[in-house]
Every structure is written in structure tokens, then in C-alpha cells.
Design a protein around this motif. Sequence first.
Motif, short mmCIF file in Angstrom:
data_model
loop_
_atom_site.label_atom_id
_atom_site.label_comp_id
_atom_site.label_asym_id
_atom_site.label_seq_id
_atom_site.Cartn_x
_atom_site.Cartn_y
_atom_site.Cartn_z
N THR A 150 -5.45 -2.75 29.03
CA THR A 150 -5.27 -1.58 29.20
C THR A 150 -5.27 -0.80 27.66
O THR A 150 -5.65 0.43 27.72
CB THR A 150 -3.70 -1.13 29.66
OG1 THR A 150 -2.84 -1.95 28.95
CG2 THR A 150 -3.56 -1.77 31.20
N GLY A 151 -5.44 -1.36 26.72
CA GLY A 151 -5.54 -0.97 25.29
C GLY A 151 -7.03 -0.71 24.89
O GLY A 151 -7.88 -1.63 25.50
N VAL A 152 -7.25 0.03 23.90
CA VAL A 152 -8.73 0.19 23.51
C VAL A 152 -8.68 -0.11 22.10
O VAL A 152 -7.70 -0.11 21.41
CB VAL A 152 -9.19 1.62 23.88
CG1 VAL A 152 -9.39 2.07 25.25
CG2 VAL A 152 -8.20 2.77 23.37
N PRO A 153 -9.95 -0.39 21.51
CA PRO A 153 -10.99 -0.43 21.98
C PRO A 153 -11.35 -1.51 22.94
O PRO A 153 -10.83 -2.88 22.49
CB PRO A 153 -11.98 -0.23 20.88
CG PRO A 153 -11.31 -0.96 19.84
CD PRO A 153 -10.02 -0.65 20.09
N VAL A 154 -12.13 -1.60 23.72
CA VAL A 154 -12.67 -2.82 24.59
C VAL A 154 -14.18 -2.41 24.43
O VAL A 154 -14.81 -1.31 24.69
CB VAL A 154 -12.32 -2.91 25.88
CG1 VAL A 154 -13.12 -3.92 26.55
CG2 VAL A 154 -10.82 -3.27 25.90
N ILE A 155 -15.00 -3.42 23.92
CA ILE A 155 -16.03 -3.37 23.65
C ILE A 155 -17.05 -4.31 24.34
O ILE A 155 -16.68 -5.86 24.32
CB ILE A 155 -16.71 -3.48 22.07
CG1 ILE A 155 -16.12 -2.39 21.42
CG2 ILE A 155 -18.34 -3.65 21.98
CD1 ILE A 155 -15.76 -2.83 19.90
N LEU A 156 -18.07 -3.81 25.28
CA LEU A 156 -18.88 -4.64 26.00
C LEU A 156 -20.26 -5.05 25.34
O LEU A 156 -20.93 -4.08 25.16
CB LEU A 156 -18.95 -4.37 27.54
CG LEU A 156 -17.61 -4.23 28.36
CD1 LEU A 156 -18.21 -3.58 29.61
CD2 LEU A 156 -17.15 -5.52 28.51
#
Length: 79
Positions: free
Chosen positions: A53-59
Motif C-alpha cells: 500500500t506504500g509508495v513508491p512501487v516501481i514496475l
Amino acid sequence: MSQPKVIMFSTPTCSFCNNAKRYFRENKIRFADVDVSKDQKAAIDMQRRTGQTGVPVILINNRPIVGFDKNKIDKMLNL
């Protein structure tokens, strides 16, 4: 050689997100920035894909990196 597809889930107030964006720009990496504070569907999608639920998430080519992990990013982008 074409660049891998990079998508970043972020919020405008997240300092790690802003550092990651700056890092991508400095390295001329094209990326799509998805503001999960404005896009509820994207936030749900991010959570479904990664459990985060936290950011950042990098794909990078659909492989998630949680947080601004420069070493992992460099490895996956061959920097």
C-alpha cells in the motif's frame, strides 16, 4: 536496444518517489508515473499486484520493486 517498460506508482508528497523520478530523468529512462493519491483504481491495482500500500512501487517489465532501490533498478535496467 529498447528500454524495458517502467511504471512507477507514486504520490506527489513522497520524497522517495521524487528521488526515483529524478533518478530516472537523470539516466534518461522513460517511465509512466501513476499518482495513486488521485487514481483509486491504480492504487487497488498496485496493491493487488504487489501486496503493497506504500509508495513508491516501481514496475520494470511488470516485475515490482518496492521502494527506491537503486541497486535493483540499475540491475533490471542494465545501468
